[in-house]
Design an enzyme around this catalytic site. Structure first.
Site, PDB file in Angstrom:
ATOM      1  N   CYS A   1       0.826  -1.213   0.000  1.00  0.00           N
ATOM      2  CA  CYS A   1       0.000   0.000   0.000  1.00  0.00           C
ATOM      3  C   CYS A   1       0.860   1.263   0.000  1.00  0.00           C
ATOM      4  O   CYS A   1       0.684   2.143  -0.830  1.00  0.00           O
ATOM      5  CB  CYS A   1      -0.940   0.011   1.205  1.00  0.00           C
ATOM      6  SG  CYS A   1      -2.233  -1.239   1.075  1.00  0.00           S
ATOM      7  N   HIS A   2       1.795   1.344   0.967  1.00  0.00           N
ATOM      8  CA  HIS A   2       2.585   2.582   1.052  1.00  0.00           C
ATOM      9  C   HIS A   2       4.073   2.291   1.217  1.00  0.00           C
ATOM     10  O   HIS A   2       4.824   3.145   1.669  1.00  0.00           O
ATOM     11  CB  HIS A   2       2.077   3.462   2.197  1.00  0.00           C
ATOM     12  CG  HIS A   2       0.618   3.749   2.101  1.00  0.00           C
ATOM     13  ND1 HIS A   2      -0.321   2.975   2.749  1.00  0.00           N
ATOM     14  CD2 HIS A   2      -0.074   4.659   1.390  1.00  0.00           C
ATOM     15  CE1 HIS A   2      -1.536   3.430   2.452  1.00  0.00           C
ATOM     16  NE2 HIS A   2      -1.407   4.448   1.627  1.00  0.00           N
ATOM     17  N   GLY A   3       4.485   1.058   0.907  1.00  0.00           N
ATOM     18  CA  GLY A   3       5.909   0.743   0.857  1.00  0.00           C
ATOM     19  C   GLY A   3       6.624   0.647   2.191  1.00  0.00           C
ATOM     20  O   GLY A   3       7.672   1.261   2.393  1.00  0.00           O
TER      21      GLY A   3
END
Lengths: 419, 258, 169
Positions: C133-135
């Site tokens: 999703c956001h690394g």
């Protein structure tokens, strides 16, 4: 009066200059001039508003846990009763709330009928009220189907089958209603959707009902016109706010008595048996508040005729302002009407009693007579009374009621004694 | 007006009569009415009786009747039999339920745990019918609320087996019971002297067992009964006080209006 | 009206108002509490898992309280890698031995501590887990190493009932 209201706080003023909502609320709830002689029968308007809000809030919460599917509905209601925190309380409030709502609305309607509140210039208030009543009936009926017990299922079957009485298209209409060839999951889901929607329509109509009421102002037990702002009126707040509150709390004691101590008294035991499409209960009865109309339905041997008569029994109410030809509102000043109005109430209760009995033999005969009388009251008695009845003289204002010579004497004596 | 008001009152009376009459309809004997501890505004269940009632249900009734809406965890919840957690765990473990599919996709049996529903005697309704000559023994979860007369009726029914009058012919699989509708019922008599051996040493007379199992079924149908009455008592007391306060406030406000 | 009467009247009004308000406030509680986890949900708070089918280097995901739980039988290489990390390099310093009761078995809630996505296994810069999703990158002990997640992957309460069975919750 509502135009010159200025909010005290700066924020209130800022808001009100842009949207005069506070003006509106202030004008309708606080100084609104109300006849000073309203009795406790007039508190049911407030009680009904409370009932509606209670049903909406508890219903909203129940909908968070309820599942509208034929396989799961019964179990989901029991899940609410057993597992959801305070679920039993919310559900018993909602189910008994429906009954209490109807109890209050019948009293409210009876009050209007007794004191002639539906007459000029308040016809539209009454007609909006009839529509509210119709929506209440639809909402309550659909709500009763949701627990998916035996009475839910067979009630839904019987009532939706009424539509099959429509000539030519009857069967197509019922199949359309059911979304199938019998009552089942599709019907349950659509009833749930509509049951959720209708209270908001009722709410909208209630706003119109109150709006229309506040144009001419309240009727009163004397049934005479009062001059707004004269000494015949008192401000709504605090006089009627507190009086309504008191009446509401007394009503709540009865409500709580049902919810906490006899929560299933007004329900039917068969609705704790899960719906079974293969087996009809021996004795199908609607909830008590539909019994008079159920009796009218069964009084007619013809399928279509019964349906038409039952619908007419409610629809005829909308024409009441014109069927009643008397110019005098309150039954207090109508010696004949006063007798007939009690007979009418008794007849409705008799119909309710008959609605709970099996429709045969003596019960059926009495049911037919009572049905005829129900309609005769509207179509024959009320129009005639306006012409033949000699009404009593009306007082000029609430502050000077007409007194009989004896009463006048007594009053003079009493004031003499106190002086 | 007096006459019509009286007439009105008469009809009200008739109406209330009709409600009671409706309940009595159906040519059955009026059920017995033992003293139930759960009646009355402050009624409570008897813990020991509920615990014995569970024993009667499992040993006598559960061979034929399911209780699908109950879970073993309910046995430890407040206001119920209030077994201890280890006791209830052991009771649950005496039954087997289907486990989740294993890594090979096969479904094995495992002992029941607290979160499991009461194990039903049948896989499905058809099996229940087949095992009972076509008459499906109904689920007992809300039975007390699903019959007129509730607890009184069930209690009476369990004890109502008497010899049929000679003029009544009974088909196979139909039994004579004074309290059943039409005096005929598909359930045979089950409560005989010492049908169970109570773990708490109570003598297992049919009356005792009927009483205990009916108490248990009443709790099963209305598990929040005790909380309901307790809260209801407080709510009504509160409302009574508030109504008195409002009565005086109202009087004060209207004092100067004539 | 005398001052005394006025005081008595005001006292009545205030008492009534306060009493009514207290009632209304307590009425609100059932409507709030009904949204809390109900009795049937609370009863599912623990679950038992058979570990026998899992071979080293393999993971399974089980459901616990409606959430995914990763159970990984770690390889020796992964264990060594997890153990040799310098705690000072970690955004959320935790010893591997505090995170795994038995070094071979890593049990943790498979929900990224950033915004609740489910991280992918054996991916990312640290050969542990990677949240798409956001690394966010997690190491072989499920500790946050890089990215927006604030804390390490959560370790649920669990016990080994015997060598091959654990009970979560």
């Amino acid at each position: 009066m509502s135009d010159n209201y200025v909010p005290k706080s700066a924020v209130g003023k800022w808001f009100n200059d842009r949207l005069p909502l506070l003006n509106l609320i202030y004008g309708h709830l606080l100084p609104y001039p109300t006849p000073k002689n309203l009795n406790y029968w007039w508190t049911f308007g407030g009680i009904l508003t409370f009932c509606l809000v209670t049903q909406i809030i508890t219903g909203l919460v129940l909908a968070m846990h309820y599942v509208a599917d034929a396989d799961l509905a019964f179990a989901s209601v029991e899940h609410i009763m057993r597992d959801v925190n305070y679920g039993w309380l919310l559900r018993y409030i909602h189910s008994n709330g429906a009954s209490l709502f109807f109890m209050a609305v019948y009293i409210h309607m009876a009050r209007s009928i007794f004191y002639g509140s539906y007459k000029e210039p308040r016809e539209l208030i009454w007609i909006i009220g009839v529509f509210i009543f119709l929506l209440m009936i639809a909402t309550a009926f659909m709500g009763y189907v949701l627990p998916w017990g035996q009475m839910s299922f067979w009630g839904a079957t019987v009532i939706t089958n009424l539509f099959s009485a429509i000539p030519l298209v009857g069967e197509s209409v019922t199949n359309w209603l059911w979304g199938g060839y019998a009552v089942g999951s599709p019907l349950l889901t659509r009833f749930f959707t509509l049951h959720y929607l209708m209270p908001f329509l009722i709410f909208a109509l209630v706003i119109l009902h109150v709006w229309a009421l506040h144009v001419p102002g309240n009727n009163n037990p004397e049934g005479i016109n009062v001059v707004q702002g004269s000494q015949d009126t008192v401000p709504f707040h605090p006089h009627y706010v507190v009086k309504d509150m008191f009446a509401l709390v007394v009503f709540l004691i009865v409500f709580a008595g049902f919810v906490f101590f006899v929560p299933n008294l007004l329900g039917h035991t068969d609705n704790y048996i899960e719906a079974n499409p293969l087996q009809t209960p021996e004795h199908i009865v609607p909830e008590w508040y539909f019994l008079p109309f159920y009796a009218i339905l069964r009084a007619v041997p013809d399928k279509l005729g019964g349906v038409i008569l039952m619908v007419s029994a409610i629809a005829i109410l909308a024409f009441l302002p014109w069927l009643d030809t008397s110019k005098v509102r309150s039954a207090k000043y109508r010696p004949l009407y006063r007798q007939f109005v009690w007979l009418f109430f008794a007849n409705v209760i008799l119909l309710g009693y008959l609605g709970a009995q099996t429709a045969d033999g003596l019960f059926l005969i009495i049911g037919r007579i009572a049905t005829v009388y129900y309609f005769a009251h509207f179509i024959i008695i009320l129009p005639l009374l306006g012409y033949i009845e000699k009404t009593k003289p009306l007082p000029k204002s609430l502050s000077e009621p007409v007194l009989s010579p004896e009463e006048r004497q007594m009053k003079a004596a009493a004031s003499g004694a106190s002086a | 007006m007096k006459i019509s008001t009286n007439l009105f009152a008469t009809f009200l009376l008739l109406l209330s009569f009709s409600i009671t009459q409706l309940h009595a309809a159906g040519e059955m004997k009026e059920p017995m009415h033992p003293d139930w501890s759960f009646e009355g505004p402050l009624g409570k269940f008897e813990r020991a009786s509920l615990q014995r009632g569970y024993q009667v249900y499992t040993e006598v009734c559960s061979g034929c009747h399911s209780m699908n809406l109950l879970s073993y965890r309910n046995l430890i919840e407040e206001g119920g039999p209030e077994f201890s957690e280890p006791q209830a765990k052991a009771m649950a473990a005496a039954f087997e339920v289907k486990a989740a599919p294993n890594a090979d996709g096969e479904i094995e049996m495992r002992p029941a745990i607290l979160s499991d529903k009461f194990v039903s005697p049948y896989e499905n309704e058809q099996q229940g019918r087949a095992a009972n000559g076509g008459a499906y023994p109904p689920d007992l979860s809300v039975m007390v609320k699903a019959r007129h007369g509730g607890a009184d009726y069930l209690y009476s029914l369990l004890l109502g087996y008497v010899d049929a009058p000679s003029d009544i012919k009974l088909d196979d699989g139909v039994y004579y019971n004074e309290y059943a509708k039409g005096q005929k019922i598909a359930m045979p008599q089950v409560l005989y002297e010492d049908a169970v051996v109570y773990t708490d040493g109570t003598t297992a007379t049919p009356e005792q067992m009927a009483r205990d199992v009916t108490m248990f079924l009443t709790w099963a149908a209305e598990p929040k009964l005790e909380a309901r009455k307790r809260i209801g008592f407080k709510v009504i007391s509160y409302l009574l006080i508030l109504s008195v306060l409002l009565y005086f406030t109202n009087r004060q406000i209207w004092k100067d209006t004539h | 009206m005398s001052e005394k009467q006025v005081t008595r009247r005001n006292f009545l009004y205030v008492t009534t108002g306060a009493f009514a308000a207290a009632g209304a406030a307590s009425l609100a509680w059932p409507f709030v509490d009904q949204m809390n986890p109900d009795a049937s949900v609370k009863a599912l708070a623990s679950t038992e898992i058979d570990l026998r089918p899992i071979i080293p280097g393999q993971s399974i995901t089980v459901m616990w309280r409606g959430k995914p739980v990763f159970i990984r039988r770690r390889t020796q290489a992964e264990i060594d890698e997890a153990k040799k990390v310098n705690l000072a390099d970690l955004p959320h310093p935790e010893e591997d031995s505090d995170r795994a009761q038995n070094p071979e078995w890593l049990v943790m809630v498979g929900i990224c501590t950033h915004l609740g996505c489910v991280p992918l296994g054996q991916k990312g810069d640290y050969n542990g887990w990677f949240c798409p999703c956001h690394g966010s990158h997690y190491d072989t002990s499920g500790r946050i190493r890089k990215g927006p997640a604030p804390t390490n992957l959560e370790i649920p309460d669990y016990v080994f009932l015997n060598e091959s069975t654990i009970k979560i919750g």
